[in-house]
Scaffold this motif. Structure first.
Motif, PDB file in Angstrom:
ATOM      1  N   SER A  71      -8.117  -1.918  -5.807  1.00 33.07           N
ATOM      2  CA  SER A  71      -7.636  -3.162  -6.395  1.00 33.07           C
ATOM      3  C   SER A  71      -8.831  -3.998  -6.825  1.00 33.07           C
ATOM      4  O   SER A  71      -9.512  -4.616  -5.999  1.00 33.07           O
ATOM      5  CB  SER A  71      -6.790  -3.938  -5.372  1.00 33.07           C
ATOM      6  N   VAL A  72      -9.120  -3.966  -8.117  1.00 32.09           N
ATOM      7  CA  VAL A  72     -10.230  -4.731  -8.689  1.00 32.09           C
ATOM      8  C   VAL A  72      -9.753  -5.371  -9.982  1.00 32.09           C
ATOM      9  O   VAL A  72      -8.901  -4.829 -10.682  1.00 32.09           O
ATOM     10  CB  VAL A  72     -11.461  -3.849  -8.960  1.00 32.09           C
ATOM     11  N   GLU A  73     -10.303  -6.500 -10.306  1.00 27.91           N
ATOM     12  CA  GLU A  73      -9.914  -7.181 -11.533  1.00 27.91           C
ATOM     13  C   GLU A  73     -10.263  -6.326 -12.746  1.00 27.91           C
ATOM     14  O   GLU A  73     -11.328  -5.690 -12.799  1.00 27.91           O
ATOM     15  CB  GLU A  73     -10.623  -8.529 -11.626  1.00 27.91           C
ATOM     16  N   ASP A  74      -9.354  -6.271 -13.709  1.00 27.60           N
ATOM     17  CA  ASP A  74      -9.605  -5.492 -14.912  1.00 27.60           C
ATOM     18  C   ASP A  74      -9.213  -6.316 -16.141  1.00 27.60           C
ATOM     19  O   ASP A  74      -8.692  -7.414 -16.028  1.00 27.60           O
ATOM     20  CB  ASP A  74      -8.850  -4.167 -14.876  1.00 27.60           C
ATOM     21  N   ASP A  75      -9.455  -5.724 -17.300  1.00 30.58           N
ATOM     22  CA  ASP A  75      -9.172  -6.411 -18.558  1.00 30.58           C
ATOM     23  C   ASP A  75      -8.005  -5.745 -19.291  1.00 30.58           C
ATOM     24  O   ASP A  75      -8.035  -5.590 -20.507  1.00 30.58           O
ATOM     25  CB  ASP A  75     -10.430  -6.413 -19.431  1.00 30.58           C
ATOM     26  N   GLY A  76      -6.985  -5.344 -18.539  1.00 34.57           N
ATOM     27  CA  GLY A  76      -5.828  -4.715 -19.150  1.00 34.57           C
ATOM     28  C   GLY A  76      -5.617  -3.299 -18.655  1.00 34.57           C
ATOM     29  O   GLY A  76      -6.454  -2.726 -17.943  1.00 34.57           O
ATOM     30  N   MET A  77      -4.489  -2.709 -19.038  1.00 35.96           N
ATOM     31  CA  MET A  77      -4.101  -1.411 -18.521  1.00 35.96           C
ATOM     32  C   MET A  77      -5.103  -0.306 -18.834  1.00 35.96           C
ATOM     33  O   MET A  77      -5.445   0.514 -17.984  1.00 35.96           O
ATOM     34  CB  MET A  77      -2.728  -1.011 -19.062  1.00 35.96           C
ATOM     35  N   TYR A  78      -5.599  -0.268 -20.068  1.00 34.35           N
ATOM     36  CA  TYR A  78      -6.490   0.832 -20.432  1.00 34.35           C
ATOM     37  C   TYR A  78      -7.895   0.634 -19.872  1.00 34.35           C
ATOM     38  O   TYR A  78      -8.610   1.616 -19.652  1.00 34.35           O
ATOM     39  CB  TYR A  78      -6.499   1.015 -21.948  1.00 34.35           C
ATOM     40  N   ASP A  79      -8.269  -0.592 -19.619  1.00 33.69           N
ATOM     41  CA  ASP A  79      -9.512  -0.833 -18.886  1.00 33.69           C
ATOM     42  C   ASP A  79      -9.365  -0.298 -17.469  1.00 33.69           C
ATOM     43  O   ASP A  79     -10.256   0.386 -16.950  1.00 33.69           O
ATOM     44  CB  ASP A  79      -9.834  -2.332 -18.869  1.00 33.69           C
ATOM     45  N   ALA A  80      -8.228  -0.575 -16.839  1.00 32.31           N
ATOM     46  CA  ALA A  80      -7.965  -0.069 -15.488  1.00 32.31           C
ATOM     47  C   ALA A  80      -7.936   1.456 -15.476  1.00 32.31           C
ATOM     48  O   ALA A  80      -8.485   2.098 -14.572  1.00 32.31           O
ATOM     49  CB  ALA A  80      -6.635  -0.624 -14.974  1.00 32.31           C
ATOM     50  N   LEU A  81      -7.296   2.054 -16.476  1.00 33.63           N
ATOM     51  CA  LEU A  81      -7.222   3.508 -16.555  1.00 33.63           C
ATOM     52  C   LEU A  81      -8.611   4.106 -16.718  1.00 33.63           C
ATOM     53  O   LEU A  81      -8.950   5.117 -16.071  1.00 33.63           O
ATOM     54  CB  LEU A  81      -6.329   3.912 -17.730  1.00 33.63           C
TER      55      LEU A  81
END
Length: 274
Positions: A71-81
């Motif tokens: 669980s880390v901050e991301d910049d949207g779904m594809y950044d998380a992926l």
């Protein structure tokens, strides 16, 4: 085979348990195949991590099933992926599944059989859509996906789209993904992935139920349809005039039954067939 599955969590925590169970309860993990499963949360405080941890404790066995929850901050779904892909271990087969969507009970076994065939680097399955009550509201066998038509933006506008929930790919294709470029997409990241893969290998269709897309309120595909189209257009190229007969032929084939489509196809894999 070793499978790597990633679930980016975005606005569907109420369905996360179902999604995880569909992946973790595959019979393939008792048949000698191995699963690395990563849940990628964006630093939420809505109970997603608690749900993921609760389910994980029932299935993580350290032998055939390995679960990682981040669980880390991301910049949207594809950044998380992209973050999850960058840290994933080497595997034979890759797949990602959004929270809310499901894989079929025997999907991993079907995919393992298909991907063991020579020359098969990625596969998709029947297009299956479910509603909020898990009822199947649409199911169909897609016809051959043509790389040139895909790059021209034909699929999803004039011909059926390529269903992400049913699509699995090899280690070779995984290493072809430019993760920094993937991170820049907000809505059309799937189009970027498929565009990358089509440049390397043909797509085969397994005549089996591999995954299902869930229709529910609050989906990005509904809220930002025009924005998605604008982003996807950046990946499309003009179709040469000589090729315009091909989409017409594909469209005609889709008017016929699944059996006729299967017989007309050059890249259909009958599940279980050697």
């Amino acid at each position: 085979m070793k499978f790597c599955c990633i679930t980016p969590c975005l606005n569907a925590e109420m369905y996360l348990k179902q999604t995880m169970l569909s992946v973790l309860s595959q019979g393939a993990w008792d048949e000698g195949h191995v699963l690395y499963y990563r849940i990628q949360d964006g630093g939420s405080s809505d109970g997603t991590i608690e749900i993921a941890n609760h389910v994980a404790t029932q299935y993580h066995n350290g032998r055939s099933v390995h679960i990682q929850i981040e669980s880390v901050e991301d910049d949207g779904m594809y950044d998380a992926l992209a973050i999850a892909m960058d840290e994933a271990p080497a595997a034979d087969v890759y797949h990602y599944l959004n929270a809310g969507d499901l894989v079929a009970p025997a999907a991993a076994s079907s995919v393992a059989r298909a991907m063991a065939r020579e020359g098969v680097d990625w596969v998709t399955g029947m297009q299956v859509v479910i509603n909020e009550n898990d009822a199947v509201i649409r199911a169909a066998l897609p016809f051959d996906y043509d790389a040139r038509l895909f790059h021209a933006g034909v699929y999803g506008r004039f011909l059926p789209h390529l269903q992400q929930e049913s699509t699995f790919w090899s280690n070779r294709l995984q290493h072809a993904i430019k993760l920094e470029a993937l991170k820049t997409y907000r809505l059309a990241g799937d189009q970027f992935l498929w565009s990358s893969f089509f440049r390397i290998a043909p797509l085969y269709t397994v005549r089996a139920f591999l995954g299902s897309f869930r229709c529910h309120e609050g989906q990005l595909s509904e809220q930002f349809a025009s924005e998605y189209l604008a982003e996807a257009k950046g990946l499309w190229h003009s179709l040469p005039f000589s090729c315009y007969r091909k989409p017409a032929y594909h469209l005609l084939i889709h008017l016929f039954s699944d059996n006729i489509r299967a017989r007309a196809s050059s890249r259909i894999i009958e599940d279980g067939a050697e």
